[in-house]
Design an enzyme around this catalytic site. Structure first.
Site, PDB file in Angstrom:
ATOM      1  N   CYS A  11     -66.782 -17.858 -32.373  1.00 25.23           N
ATOM      2  CA  CYS A  11     -65.766 -16.295 -32.446  1.00 25.23           C
ATOM      3  C   CYS A  11     -65.660 -15.922 -33.563  1.00 25.23           C
ATOM      4  O   CYS A  11     -65.462 -15.542 -34.755  1.00 25.23           O
ATOM      5  CB  CYS A  11     -64.783 -17.317 -31.921  1.00 25.23           C
ATOM      6  SG  CYS A  11     -64.593 -19.019 -31.637  1.00 25.23           S
ATOM      7  N   ARG A  42     -72.316 -12.422 -33.889  1.00 31.43           N
ATOM      8  CA  ARG A  42     -71.604 -13.222 -33.700  1.00 31.43           C
ATOM      9  C   ARG A  42     -72.328 -15.241 -33.434  1.00 31.43           C
ATOM     10  O   ARG A  42     -71.800 -16.335 -33.553  1.00 31.43           O
ATOM     11  CB  ARG A  42     -70.232 -13.841 -34.807  1.00 31.43           C
ATOM     12  CG  ARG A  42     -69.754 -12.478 -35.672  1.00 31.43           C
ATOM     13  CD  ARG A  42     -68.707 -12.554 -36.121  1.00 31.43           C
ATOM     14  NE  ARG A  42     -67.629 -14.080 -36.033  1.00 31.43           N
ATOM     15  CZ  ARG A  42     -67.398 -14.130 -37.594  1.00 31.43           C
ATOM     16  NH1 ARG A  42     -67.575 -13.276 -38.213  1.00 31.43           N
ATOM     17  NH2 ARG A  42     -66.578 -15.425 -38.411  1.00 31.43           N
ATOM     18  N   TRP A  97     -66.386 -18.395 -28.671  1.00 31.36           N
ATOM     19  CA  TRP A  97     -67.533 -19.526 -28.519  1.00 31.36           C
ATOM     20  C   TRP A  97     -67.426 -20.807 -27.902  1.00 31.36           C
ATOM     21  O   TRP A  97     -66.098 -21.570 -28.777  1.00 31.36           O
ATOM     22  CB  TRP A  97     -69.067 -19.341 -29.069  1.00 31.36           C
ATOM     23  CG  TRP A  97     -69.468 -20.093 -28.966  1.00 31.36           C
ATOM     24  CD1 TRP A  97     -70.282 -21.574 -28.751  1.00 31.36           C
ATOM     25  CD2 TRP A  97     -71.904 -19.831 -28.581  1.00 31.36           C
ATOM     26  NE1 TRP A  97     -71.452 -22.291 -28.356  1.00 31.36           N
ATOM     27  CE2 TRP A  97     -72.112 -20.927 -28.227  1.00 31.36           C
ATOM     28  CE3 TRP A  97     -72.034 -17.793 -28.393  1.00 31.36           C
ATOM     29  CZ2 TRP A  97     -73.605 -20.254 -27.578  1.00 31.36           C
ATOM     30  CZ3 TRP A  97     -73.336 -17.950 -28.189  1.00 31.36           C
ATOM     31  CH2 TRP A  97     -73.932 -19.212 -28.178  1.00 31.36           C
ATOM     32  N   ASN A 124     -60.006 -18.877 -34.312  1.00 28.95           N
ATOM     33  CA  ASN A 124     -61.091 -18.769 -34.364  1.00 28.95           C
ATOM     34  C   ASN A 124     -61.078 -20.426 -35.347  1.00 28.95           C
ATOM     35  O   ASN A 124     -59.878 -20.893 -36.022  1.00 28.95           O
ATOM     36  CB  ASN A 124     -61.692 -18.223 -35.604  1.00 28.95           C
ATOM     37  CG  ASN A 124     -61.933 -17.050 -35.189  1.00 28.95           C
ATOM     38  OD1 ASN A 124     -62.054 -16.723 -33.989  1.00 28.95           O
ATOM     39  ND2 ASN A 124     -62.859 -16.533 -35.678  1.00 28.95           N
ATOM     40  N   GLY A 125     -61.415 -21.738 -34.123  1.00 31.72           N
ATOM     41  CA  GLY A 125     -61.533 -23.113 -35.695  1.00 31.72           C
ATOM     42  C   GLY A 125     -61.602 -23.589 -34.427  1.00 31.72           C
ATOM     43  O   GLY A 125     -61.501 -23.675 -33.603  1.00 31.72           O
ATOM     44  N   GLU A 581     -89.427 -23.221 -43.421  1.00 31.52           N
ATOM     45  CA  GLU A 581     -88.220 -21.485 -42.959  1.00 31.52           C
ATOM     46  C   GLU A 581     -89.463 -20.545 -41.645  1.00 31.52           C
ATOM     47  O   GLU A 581     -88.287 -20.414 -40.596  1.00 31.52           O
ATOM     48  CB  GLU A 581     -88.149 -20.809 -44.107  1.00 31.52           C
ATOM     49  CG  GLU A 581     -87.558 -19.573 -43.712  1.00 31.52           C
ATOM     50  CD  GLU A 581     -85.765 -19.375 -42.750  1.00 31.52           C
ATOM     51  OE1 GLU A 581     -85.744 -18.195 -42.985  1.00 31.52           O
ATOM     52  OE2 GLU A 581     -85.610 -20.405 -43.882  1.00 31.52           O
ATOM     53  N   LYS A 585     -87.163 -20.287 -38.313  1.00 35.24           N
ATOM     54  CA  LYS A 585     -87.329 -19.044 -37.080  1.00 35.24           C
ATOM     55  C   LYS A 585     -87.826 -18.971 -35.610  1.00 35.24           C
ATOM     56  O   LYS A 585     -87.312 -18.404 -34.856  1.00 35.24           O
ATOM     57  CB  LYS A 585     -88.030 -17.877 -37.810  1.00 35.24           C
ATOM     58  CG  LYS A 585     -87.274 -17.706 -39.421  1.00 35.24           C
ATOM     59  CD  LYS A 585     -86.080 -16.739 -38.968  1.00 35.24           C
ATOM     60  CE  LYS A 585     -84.834 -17.096 -40.046  1.00 35.24           C
ATOM     61  NZ  LYS A 585     -84.594 -17.819 -40.125  1.00 35.24           N
ATOM     62  N   GLU A 588     -85.199 -20.878 -33.982  1.00 37.34           N
ATOM     63  CA  GLU A 588     -84.322 -20.309 -33.553  1.00 37.34           C
ATOM     64  C   GLU A 588     -84.596 -19.046 -32.652  1.00 37.34           C
ATOM     65  O   GLU A 588     -83.067 -18.877 -31.396  1.00 37.34           O
ATOM     66  CB  GLU A 588     -83.621 -20.276 -34.655  1.00 37.34           C
ATOM     67  CG  GLU A 588     -82.787 -20.973 -36.447  1.00 37.34           C
ATOM     68  CD  GLU A 588     -82.553 -19.430 -37.195  1.00 37.34           C
ATOM     69  OE1 GLU A 588     -81.235 -19.899 -37.735  1.00 37.34           O
ATOM     70  OE2 GLU A 588     -83.538 -18.454 -37.715  1.00 37.34           O
ATOM     71  N   HIS A 604    -100.247 -39.129 -41.926  1.00 37.36           N
ATOM     72  CA  HIS A 604     -99.149 -40.344 -42.167  1.00 37.36           C
ATOM     73  C   HIS A 604     -98.194 -40.207 -41.422  1.00 37.36           C
ATOM     74  O   HIS A 604     -96.902 -40.407 -40.435  1.00 37.36           O
ATOM     75  CB  HIS A 604     -97.535 -39.984 -43.753  1.00 37.36           C
ATOM     76  CG  HIS A 604     -98.808 -40.600 -44.586  1.00 37.36           C
ATOM     77  ND1 HIS A 604     -98.727 -41.611 -44.825  1.00 37.36           N
ATOM     78  CD2 HIS A 604     -99.661 -39.686 -45.738  1.00 37.36           C
ATOM     79  CE1 HIS A 604     -99.981 -41.536 -46.397  1.00 37.36           C
ATOM     80  NE2 HIS A 604     -99.702 -40.206 -46.283  1.00 37.36           N
ATOM     81  N   LYS A 708     -73.988 -16.886 -36.629  1.00 38.58           N
ATOM     82  CA  LYS A 708     -74.992 -15.936 -37.542  1.00 38.58           C
ATOM     83  C   LYS A 708     -73.940 -17.086 -38.819  1.00 38.58           C
ATOM     84  O   LYS A 708     -74.132 -17.357 -39.616  1.00 38.58           O
ATOM     85  CB  LYS A 708     -74.008 -14.934 -37.839  1.00 38.58           C
ATOM     86  CG  LYS A 708     -73.846 -13.927 -39.344  1.00 38.58           C
ATOM     87  CD  LYS A 708     -76.062 -13.609 -39.769  1.00 38.58           C
ATOM     88  CE  LYS A 708     -76.194 -13.494 -40.295  1.00 38.58           C
ATOM     89  NZ  LYS A 708     -78.191 -13.404 -40.854  1.00 38.58           N
TER      90      LYS A 708
END
Length: 713
Positions: A11, A42, A97, A124-125, A581, A585, A588, A604, A708
């Site tokens: 948010c 965000r 959000w 927010n929260g 990483e 990406k 995401e 394995h 973010k």
């Protein structure tokens, strides 16, 4: 210790107050909408704002969808005079959000106390005790319109207001303190009320909030003192609070020494240098992120947990309910080192694309002023006073999440090699779940691009209670991690708007390599290794530029892969972090399944995934792991896998010439020291992920379900 509920900073909060600076309603609305647009990265699913209506009541406008729909909604209000000018006005706005309740207009913010909009709030929260409060308020006749935890806050404020007989003695700030004292969880809140026109009050606990200040007055001080609220419990005449099971607190009336009774320009809290009898002319901007403020001003103040900021009569006052020896009794007004151009896309289609191509400069900015290439001296100023303690510690414990965690993996082997200290890597959430033993002679390092990641912050506070030395590595000056650690390193990567981190990752690696070099300065046996790494750091920017020239090749590869359902990324040694990483990406941005695999673990289990339909990115560098990676490649080829090789320039892979042919795609990157190779090999994977997402017509900068600053447990 009890863990505080984390916040969801997907948010975004933005508020604007103009005091004695006449502005039209159109301008005020445009400022609010512009602030929300700066916070779009965000992630959000709805937006709303509240301004003064023509009948002096608060007008609330909310829409599911993007800020553009909110703009159409508010500008389409018939009968609203957009040319009307306000000497002083408060407007609040929010991007949401969904956490409690589906995305919809009624669940959007601002949430209101009643049908008349007496009190409105943006939040927010997460309020963890909202269900208990809601149940009790329903018993007292309050009706709820939404499914959100936020509506509880507005109605609780209305309830407390209604319970007070002496409303003339109740200030907006005291009312907010009463509400905040009854909330559990983590939050940033900004309130507006028709009962307190031309005032705004904000508070935070575990979620970032800052105040920007724009004025033509000089600053008499760059420090604002904290005011501590004196409260008393009323006696038998007070009403019982059904939420807390105790009498409601009653504010003391302003006395001779109360800040609210002093003439405005004589108050010790007035930090603006207005002349005798001169009115203050000032604008305030409240936001959850500096990117929403920087186009208006670079003078900002960061609120601490449990601060209550009240803006009234042009003055900013910071209150706290009680004193805490661990918290400063001053709040500093800082100057943001950020330019508006840094948060604009410029010639690029997306912020992520821009940030990938900024890496030749961002890696230099991370090193600037910290390394002397002639003498080989490395100085991280924030850590200089603690080097002796670090070198004598029991172990180094790195705590992070996501991409930041991968950056610690990328440099762990180097830090162990150069310092000869044991290094432990911890995912912050797992670290807390295990209640990991921490000792006074440990050094704990916390990494977070935003500096606000809740799990990492909770781990920091857990380690602080146990007496360890705390170091922070962040990209955000003034963030919670940078304030709550004993020392740290700012990576200087510049603002990163795209949700998927790119340049912050490579800058974190560079910062940690500098840390390893600093720890090894007095180790004679390490000097040849140090000199080679420092020489390679000097030329790394040019090699990053050469990697970016692969953009066309990665677009061509993306066209071959964008319809695939899965992609494996395999490597070993220093490249394993790059595999994780790179796979992150891909996940995401493209919503494609992707997995980073340690080549040594191939037999394995992961080998069962390999067939002629499975594309496999393989990172094979000419380092100590080359023979073992070569063996893994042979295993993939034997099972008719489709390897796509990332190798160093001019490496003909002579050892595999009989197994490889022209049909096997090869991506060549410049050669560099093994500990720095990950800075180069990750760039093709960043470009590949970006192009696949674009080809799939996905939102590159705001992937679904992601934020973010991920701060939800």
């Amino acid at each position: 210790t009890q863990r505080r509920a984390s916040t969801v900073t997907m948010c975004g909060i933005f508020a604007y107050l103009n005091h004695n600076v006449p502005q039209s309603r159109k301008h005020i609305v445009d400022v609010l909408l512009g602030g929300l647009e700066r916070l779009e990265y965000r992630g959000y699913d709805s937006a709303g704002l509240a301004v003064d209506g023509d009948n002096e009541a608060t007008l609330v406008c909310r829409q599911q969808g993007k800020v553009k729909k909110l703009s159409d909604c508010i500008n389409g209000q018939t009968g609203l005079d957009f040319d009307r000018e306000f000497e002083t006005h408060v407007g609040i706005a929010h991007t949401r959000w969904a956490t409690h309740g589906e995305p919809s207009e009624r669940n959007s913010h601002p949430q209101r106390s009643d049908g008349k909009n007496e009190f409105v709030v943006v939040h927010n929260g997460i309020i963890t005790n909202y269900a208990d409060i809601k149940r009790l308020l329903i018993k007292h006749g309050y009706e709820f319109e939404s499914e959100t935890d936020t509506e509880v806050i507005a109605k609780l404020m209305k309830y407390i207001w209604d319970q007070h007989d002496d409303k003339a003695g109740l200030t907006f700030q005291r009312l907010v303190e009463d509400v905040a004292a009854r909330l559990e969880g983590a939050f940033a809140l900004v309130f507006k009320s028709e009962h307190f026109p031309r005032e705004v009050v904000a508070t935070r606990r575990g979620s970032p909030l800052l105040v920007g200040i724009r004025t033509q007055h000089d600053f008499a001080s760059d420090r604002i003192p904290i005011l501590y609220s004196e409260r008393k419990r009323s006696t038998s005449s007070s009403k019982e609070d059904p939420v807390m099971g105790a009498p409601l607190s009653t504010p003391t009336r302003p006395g001779p020494q109360s800040s609210s009774s002093l003439p405005r320009n004589d108050s010790v809290t007035c930090f603006l240098a207005a002349g005798p009898g001169e009115s203050l002319h000032v604008e305030y901007f409240l936001a959850s992120d500096a990117s929403a403020i920087i186009e208006h001003t670079n003078r900002v103040l960061y609120l601490e947990d449990d601060d209550v900021a009240m803006i009234r009569d042009g003055e900013l006052l910071i209150h706290r309910m009680k004193r805490d020896e661990k918290v400063s009794n001053l709040r500093a007004i800082q100057t943001l080192d950020m330019e508006l151009a840094q948060i604009m896309k410029g010639q690029f289609e997306h912020f992520m694309q821009k940030e990938i191509f900024e890496q030749p400069q961002s890696v230099v900015d991370t090193m600037r002023g910290r390394i002397n290439f002639e003498t080989g001296q490395v100085v991280l100023g924030g850590l200089s006073k603690h080097i002796t303690t670090i070198m004598r510690c029991r172990r180094l414990v790195f705590v992070a999440c996501g991409t930041s965690y991968h950056s610690t993996m990328a440099v762990r082997a180097l830090i162990e090699e150069m310092s000869q200290l044991p290094v432990s890597l911890e995912l912050a959430s797992d670290f807390l779940d295990r209640q990991t033993p921490i000792f006074r002679d440990d050094v704990c390092v916390f990494l977070s691009q935003s500096g606000e990641t809740a799990d990492t912050l909770q781990a920091l506070r857990y380690c602080k209670e146990r007496g360890a030395l705390l170091l922070g590595v962040t990209n955000t000056v003034g963030s919670s991690i940078s304030r709550e650690t004993h020392a740290g390193v700012h990576i200087n990567a510049g603002p990163e708007i795209g949700v998927a981190s790119t340049k912050a990752y490579t800058s974190q690696i560079i910062a940690l390599v500098l840390f390893a070099l600093m720890l090894s300065e007095d180790r004679i046996s390490m000097q040849p290794r140090r000199r080679q790494i420092i020489a390679d750091l000097k030329g790394i920017s040019d090699k990053v530029k050469r990697c970016l020239q692969l953009d066309g090749a990665m677009l061509a590869l993306a066209k071959q892969l964008y319809q695939e359902r899965s992609l494996l990324v395999m490597g070993r040694g220093y490249q394993f972090a790059t595999c994780l990483e790179g796979a992150l990406k891909v996940k995401e941005l493209t919503y494609m399944h992707s997995e980073g695999i340690l080549a040594g673990e191939l037999k394995h289990g992961p080998l069962a995934l390999i067939d002629e339909n499975m594309p496999v990115m393989m990172l094979i560098m000419r380092d100590s792991t080359f023979p073992k990676c070569q063996n893994a490649l042979q295993q993939v080829l034997a099972r008719k896998g489709r390897p796509i090789l990332i190798i160093t320039e001019d490496d003909k892979l002579e050892e595999l010439k009989d197994a490889l042919d022209e049909s096997h795609i090869r991506i060549e990157v410049p050669h560099i020291s093994d500990c720095l190779q990950g800075v180069l090999t990750v760039i093709p994977l960043q470009l590949l992920s970006y192009h696949i997402a674009v080809l799939r017509n996905l939102d590159v900068d705001c992937p679904r379900n992601l934020a973010k600053s991920v701060t939800v447990e």
